[in-house]
Design a protein around this motif. Structure first.
Motif, PDB file in Angstrom:
ATOM      1  N   CYS A   1       0.855  -1.189   0.000  1.00 38.42           N
ATOM      2  CA  CYS A   1       0.000   0.000   0.000  1.00 38.42           C
ATOM      3  C   CYS A   1       0.888   1.235   0.000  1.00 38.42           C
ATOM      4  O   CYS A   1       1.757   1.379   0.876  1.00 38.42           O
ATOM      5  N   GLN A   2       0.676   2.114  -0.964  1.00 38.13           N
ATOM      6  CA  GLN A   2       1.464   3.342  -1.052  1.00 38.13           C
ATOM      7  C   GLN A   2       0.641   4.394  -1.772  1.00 38.13           C
ATOM      8  O   GLN A   2       0.077   4.135  -2.843  1.00 38.13           O
ATOM      9  N   ASP A   3       0.545   5.583  -1.167  1.00 39.38           N
ATOM     10  CA  ASP A   3      -0.247   6.671  -1.748  1.00 39.38           C
ATOM     11  C   ASP A   3      -1.660   6.195  -2.087  1.00 39.38           C
ATOM     12  O   ASP A   3      -2.204   6.495  -3.163  1.00 39.38           O
TER      13      ASP A   3
ATOM     14  N   GLN B   1      -2.735   3.441  -3.014  1.00 37.27           N
ATOM     15  CA  GLN B   1      -2.820   2.429  -4.053  1.00 37.27           C
ATOM     16  C   GLN B   1      -2.381   1.068  -3.513  1.00 37.27           C
ATOM     17  O   GLN B   1      -1.471   0.994  -2.674  1.00 37.27           O
TER      18      GLN B   1
ATOM     19  N   ARG C   1      -5.238   3.018   4.492  1.00 36.61           N
ATOM     20  CA  ARG C   1      -5.121   3.291   3.063  1.00 36.61           C
ATOM     21  C   ARG C   1      -5.451   4.743   2.739  1.00 36.61           C
ATOM     22  O   ARG C   1      -4.737   5.385   1.955  1.00 36.61           O
ATOM     23  N   HIS C   2      -6.515   5.285   3.319  1.00 36.51           N
ATOM     24  CA  HIS C   2      -6.983   6.613   2.940  1.00 36.51           C
ATOM     25  C   HIS C   2      -6.775   7.681   4.021  1.00 36.51           C
ATOM     26  O   HIS C   2      -6.940   8.873   3.726  1.00 36.51           O
TER      27      HIS C   2
ATOM     28  N   CYS D   1      -3.944   7.706   6.248  1.00 36.76           N
ATOM     29  CA  CYS D   1      -2.629   7.441   6.812  1.00 36.76           C
ATOM     30  C   CYS D   1      -2.107   8.657   7.588  1.00 36.76           C
ATOM     31  O   CYS D   1      -1.520   8.522   8.656  1.00 36.76           O
TER      32      CYS D   1
ATOM     33  N   ALA E   1       1.746   8.579   3.999  1.00 34.33           N
ATOM     34  CA  ALA E   1       1.092   8.019   2.816  1.00 34.33           C
ATOM     35  C   ALA E   1       2.079   7.607   1.730  1.00 34.33           C
ATOM     36  O   ALA E   1       1.844   6.643   0.995  1.00 34.33           O
ATOM     37  N   SER E   2       3.194   8.320   1.623  1.00 29.71           N
ATOM     38  CA  SER E   2       4.136   8.045   0.536  1.00 29.71           C
ATOM     39  C   SER E   2       5.040   6.846   0.809  1.00 29.71           C
ATOM     40  O   SER E   2       5.747   6.389  -0.095  1.00 29.71           O
ATOM     41  N   GLU E   3       5.028   6.323   2.040  1.00 27.10           N
ATOM     42  CA  GLU E   3       5.885   5.184   2.369  1.00 27.10           C
ATOM     43  C   GLU E   3       5.179   3.872   2.028  1.00 27.10           C
ATOM     44  O   GLU E   3       4.002   3.689   2.367  1.00 27.10           O
TER      45      GLU E   3
END
Length: 389
Positions: free
Chosen positions: A6-8, A10, A43-44, A46, A65-67
């Protein structure tokens, strides 16, 4: 190995390096992993979780979120191996469950909620050896994987201090509410009221043990029922107070001594429901304060990720008791597993779907429909997407 990253916001299946256990760590093959509401939040939301973590000294461990992070903490696994110098008390090949804990240096990471501790959306993962609990009685992996969410319910029920003769009101019949209902039933609580807008969730609540089902679009879970004697307004409370004083004043002993004896014996106290808030949406807590009888105890188990507001003066005048609950202890986790394995807790109705890693994103979308799904389990060995349980 394959894992869902899971990242950003996605979700994608990737090939990751094989995990290598260090001293005190166990290498595990994931058999089942439940998709938790916390995963949906991660997911949404973070950033919000990270901000809350900072306030309790844990923000540096939680991801932004970016990790990239491999989610999943509702686990049933098979022991494969251990790191050097481990105790190895549980033999390889043993089916286990575990609180999702992993020591990394001087810190304890929550597997599935940390970029450095791979969760159960993967073929293999690491957990702390001391956290492992063998699965007894040949309990199937599908049910063993529910130990963690059921332990959350057990912790909420224990913290509520509910008694069998009390009335329980469970507001919100998603996975948290259903777990609470299962544990209330196992305790033998005589009346369990379940409230949810979804007809599908209300039916799941019935299967899990609820006695009274309420659609809040049509009625209140706090509506009077035969045999209940809750205090519903301040005049009733004043009458109880002064009336009790007058009755005790007619006894051949000082009224205050009789009052203390009655309190010590635990009799004569105002009756009130124990309410479990399992929604986690802004405004629900205020609705419960508005609707609950006086002296009610509200146990907040739903995770609301937004700032909320409620009316303290009303809660004070109704003497509403608020308790917030989170997680579970190692003992609660172990005891929950054994209650499931011994047939004392029937949580099978909660499982509505199973998917391979390729169907995780589809499963996240499917969980938005409360009429179809409650708990979806991931089987990393499964080829294919989401299917009904």
């Amino acid at each position: 190995m394959k894992a869902v990253v899971c990242q950003d916001a996605q979700l994608r299946v990737e090939d990751l390096p094989e995990p290598v256990p260090e001293p005190g760590q166990a290498l595990l093959a994931v058999e089942r992993c439940g998709i938790c509401g916390s995963d949906l939040h991660m997911r949404h939301h973070c950033g919000e979780l990270h901000a809350v973590g900072r306030k309790v000294g844990y923000g540096h461990v939680l991801p932004v979120a970016s990790e990239p992070v491999v989610l999943g903490h509702e686990l049933c696994c098979e022991v494969l191996d251990y790191g050097p110098g481990s105790e190895r008390r549980i033999k390889p090949g043993t089916r286990v469950v575990a609180q999702p804990l992993l020591r990394l240096g001087q810190e304890i990471h929550l597997a599935g909620l940390s970029p450095r501790a791979t969760g159960g959306y993967a073929e293999r993962m690491l957990l702390q050896e001391s956290a492992l609990v063998p699965v007894p009685n040949g309990l199937p992996a599908d049910l063993a994987a529910l130990t963690e969410p059921m332990a959350v319910g057990w912790h909420a029920v224990r913290r509520s201090e509910i008694r069998r003769k009390d009335v329980a009101v469970v507001v919100g019949c998603g996975p948290v509410g259903l777990a609470v209902i299962c544990l209330l039933k196992a305790m033998g609580v005589g009346i369990i009221v379940a409230s949810d807008f979804s007809a599908g969730r209300r039916e799941k609540a019935r299967q899990c043990g609820a006695h009274v089902l309420v659609d809040p679009a049509e009625g209140s879970p706090f509506a009077p029922r035969p045999g209940e004697a809750f205090i519903r307004d301040l005049p009733q409370l004043l009458e109880l107070s002064l009336g009790t004083r007058e009755k005790l004043g007619k006894l051949p002993v000082p009224w205050h001594a009789a009052w203390r004896l009655v309190e010590r014996l635990g009799v004569g106290a105002p009756k009130r429901p124990v309410v479990f808030e399992c929604v986690g949406v802004p405004g629900v807590l205020q609705q419960l304060i508005d609707g609950a009888p006086l002296m009610s105890r509200i146990v907040v188990a739903g995770v609301c990720m937004q700032v909320d507001r409620f009316e303290p003066a009303l809660a004070i005048h109704k003497e509403i008791e608020l308790r917030f609950v989170f997680g579970h202890s190692p003992l609660e986790y172990r005891d929950t597993l054994h209650m499931i394995a011994e047939g004392k807790v029937d949580c099978a109705p909660m499982v509505t779907g199973v998917t391979g890693l390729a169907g995780v994103a589809e499963s996240f979308d499917a969980l938005r429909d409360p009429e179809r799904h409650a708990k979806i389990l991931i089987d990393p060995r499964r080829i294919g997407g989401l299917a009904a349980a």
